[in-house]
Design an enzyme around this catalytic site. Structure first.
Site, short mmCIF file in Angstrom:
data_model
loop_
_atom_site.label_atom_id
_atom_site.label_comp_id
_atom_site.label_asym_id
_atom_site.label_seq_id
_atom_site.Cartn_x
_atom_site.Cartn_y
_atom_site.Cartn_z
N TYR A 1 -21.77 24.98 1.58
CA TYR A 1 -22.09 23.76 0.79
C TYR A 1 -23.22 24.06 -0.19
CZ TYR A 1 -23.61 19.00 -0.32
OH TYR A 1 -23.95 17.84 -0.99
N LYS B 1 -23.23 23.98 -4.43
CA LYS B 1 -24.11 23.14 -5.23
C LYS B 1 -24.97 23.99 -6.17
CE LYS B 1 -22.61 19.24 -3.95
NZ LYS B 1 -22.00 18.31 -4.91
N THR C 1 -23.85 7.88 3.13
CA THR C 1 -22.43 7.76 2.75
C THR C 1 -21.56 8.53 3.75
OG1 THR C 1 -22.41 9.78 1.45
CG2 THR C 1 -23.05 7.77 0.28
N1 LIG Z 1 -24.90 11.47 0.22
C1 LIG Z 1 -25.90 12.31 0.01
O1 LIG Z 1 -26.94 12.25 0.68
C2 LIG Z 1 -25.79 13.36 -1.06
C3 LIG Z 1 -26.90 14.17 -1.31
C4 LIG Z 1 -26.82 15.13 -2.32
C5 LIG Z 1 -25.65 15.27 -3.05
N2 LIG Z 1 -24.58 14.47 -2.77
C6 LIG Z 1 -23.36 14.67 -3.56
O2 LIG Z 1 -22.95 13.43 -4.09
C7 LIG Z 1 -21.54 13.45 -4.34
C8 LIG Z 1 -20.89 12.17 -3.83
O3 LIG Z 1 -20.96 12.16 -2.42
P1 LIG Z 1 -21.08 10.82 -1.53
O4 LIG Z 1 -22.34 10.94 -0.77
O5 LIG Z 1 -20.82 9.63 -2.34
O6 LIG Z 1 -19.91 11.13 -0.48
P2 LIG Z 1 -18.52 10.39 -0.17
O7 LIG Z 1 -17.90 11.17 0.93
O8 LIG Z 1 -18.77 8.94 0.03
O9 LIG Z 1 -17.70 10.58 -1.52
C9 LIG Z 1 -17.07 11.79 -1.84
C10 LIG Z 1 -15.94 11.49 -2.81
O10 LIG Z 1 -15.28 12.72 -3.13
C11 LIG Z 1 -13.88 12.49 -3.07
N3 LIG Z 1 -13.14 13.72 -2.76
C12 LIG Z 1 -13.17 14.46 -1.64
N4 LIG Z 1 -12.26 15.45 -1.70
C13 LIG Z 1 -11.64 15.33 -2.90
C14 LIG Z 1 -10.60 16.05 -3.54
N5 LIG Z 1 -9.98 17.08 -2.95
N6 LIG Z 1 -10.21 15.67 -4.78
C15 LIG Z 1 -10.80 14.61 -5.40
N7 LIG Z 1 -11.77 13.88 -4.83
C16 LIG Z 1 -12.19 14.24 -3.59
C17 LIG Z 1 -13.71 11.48 -1.94
O11 LIG Z 1 -12.44 10.83 -2.01
C18 LIG Z 1 -14.88 10.55 -2.21
O12 LIG Z 1 -14.52 9.57 -3.15
C19 LIG Z 1 -21.03 14.73 -3.68
O13 LIG Z 1 -20.85 15.71 -4.67
C20 LIG Z 1 -22.17 15.14 -2.77
O14 LIG Z 1 -22.21 16.52 -2.54
C21 LIG Z 1 -24.62 13.51 -1.80
#
Ligand SMILES: NC(=O)c1ccc[n+]([C@@H]2O[C@H](COP(=O)([O-])OP(=O)(O)OC[C@H]3O[C@@H](n4cnc5c(N)ncnc54)[C@H](O)[C@@H]3O)[C@@H](O)[C@H]2O)c1
Length: 291
Positions: free
Chosen positions: A206, A210, A243
């Site tokens: 992961y 990133k 999330t």
């Molecule tokens: N939640 C956190 O604390 C956090 C922290 C740092 C970065 N992020 C990043 O933020 C972004 C959003 O994450 P989130 O927290 O909203 O998680 P989430 O799991 O709620 O959303 C992830 C989204 O990605 C989509 N997805 C997954 N596999 C896919 C595929 N094969 N094709 C197309 N879409 C796909 C899912 O359908 C979902 O809509 C991610 O890139 C994550 O790495 C999140």
């Protein structure tokens, strides 16, 4: 012994960064949403826009009048999200288009379908992602984090660059916002083993994906700048947000996460971070952080 070390080190790094982020969030609790101008006539694609932070970003863009295309691999969830956003914002121009970022063919087909419609594109939010998935491969045989989080978005962005350029010509440049993570600080790119074949660790995979996104964004911005293209590229770090992304944590970590998330995780700041990147000055190369 070496394999154990190679496995444990990325885990320690990731949790150490997580604790640092939580301390930061404890000390910086308040935030204000940036005020954005109306976006009527502008078109945005938000990958993974059906839930989590992608949903919040799509909803906010729609409320500003943007034509929002939610691009995702879960059609039912996408269509529900579209209806919900239309109802909440009263804005009709929200739609779902199928895109599986774990398949390079699907990415190409998505771009073909989008371009065939002759729409402009002013904003691309590379938001979708997966975290801590057990060892799996994409349709094309790449390690899932690297293939989906990074390669899928890399191809998508490159195939859409011409539309972004054309759309940015007519005033108010186009924007590419890529959602990365503070975990990229702990990421290591092993160019001899990008797929983690010698020793797979989901935490390391992961962080690596990133880091690849951040390096890609910086390189892309440099190239756009050199060509004086009317397009900017920013990477954003939303902090820790409660999330579904955390669904693959192991059971003890899930148990520990629940109370911590209640107290210290963010909710809508993620949205603020992506939107902050949309307001960045045209020529800035930035890693926008939550807060
Ligand atoms: N939640 C956190 O604390 C956090 C922290 C740092 C970065 N992020 C990043 O933020 C972004 C959003 O994450 P989130 O927290 O909203 O998680 P989430 O799991 O709620 O959303 C992830 C989204 O990605 C989509 N997805 C997954 N596999 C896919 C595929 N094969 N094709 C197309 N879409 C796909 C899912 O359908 C979902 O809509 C991610 O890139 C994550 O790495 C999140």
């Amino acid at each position: 012994m070496w394999r154990l070390f190679a496995f444990i080190l990325p885990v320690i790094r990731l949790y150490f960064i997580g604790v640092k982020v939580l301390i930061y969030q404890l000390l910086h609790k308040s935030f204000t949403l940036p005020v954005l101008p109306r976006q009527n006539g502008r078109v945005a694609i938000v990958t993974g826009g059906a839930r989590g932070m992608g949903y919040e970003t799509s909803r906010h863009l729609a409320s500003l009048g943007t034509h929002v295309v939610i691009a995702g691999n879960e059609e039912e969830e996408g269509l529900v999200a579209v209806k919900k956003i239309q109802k909440q914002t009263g804005h009709r121009k929200v739609e779902f288009m199928y895109l599986d970022l774990a398949s390079l063919k699907s990415v190409q087909q998505f771009v073909q379908r989008f371009k065939a419609r002759g729409l402009p594109l002013h904003t691309l939010v590379n938001n979708a992602g997966v975290m801590l998935v057990p060892e799996r491969k994409t349709e094309d045989g790449f390690e899932l984090h690297f293939g989906l989080n990074y390669l899928g978005h890399f191809l998508l962005t490159n195939l859409l660059l011409d539309v972004l350029r054309d759309s940015g010509q007519s005033g108010g440049c186009s924007r590419i916002v890529t959602v990365s993570s503070a975990t990229h600080y702990g990421g290591r790119l092993d160019l001899n083993d990008l797929q983690g074949r010698s020793c797979y660790c989901s935490h390391g995979a992961y962080s690596q994906s990133k880091l690849a996104l951040v390096l890609f964004t910086y390189q892309l911005q440099e190239r756009l700048w050199a060509r004086a293209d009317p397009v900017t590229a920013n990477a954003v770090d939303p902090g820790m947000v409660d999330t579904d992304l955390y669904q693959n944590l192991c059971s003890p970590a899930q148990l520990a996460k629940k109370p911590v998330a209640k107290l210290l995780f963010r909710s809508s700041s993620a949205l603020q971070t992506s939107l902050k990147a949309l307001t960045c000055h045209c020529r800035q190369v930035t890693m926008v952080q939550a807060g």
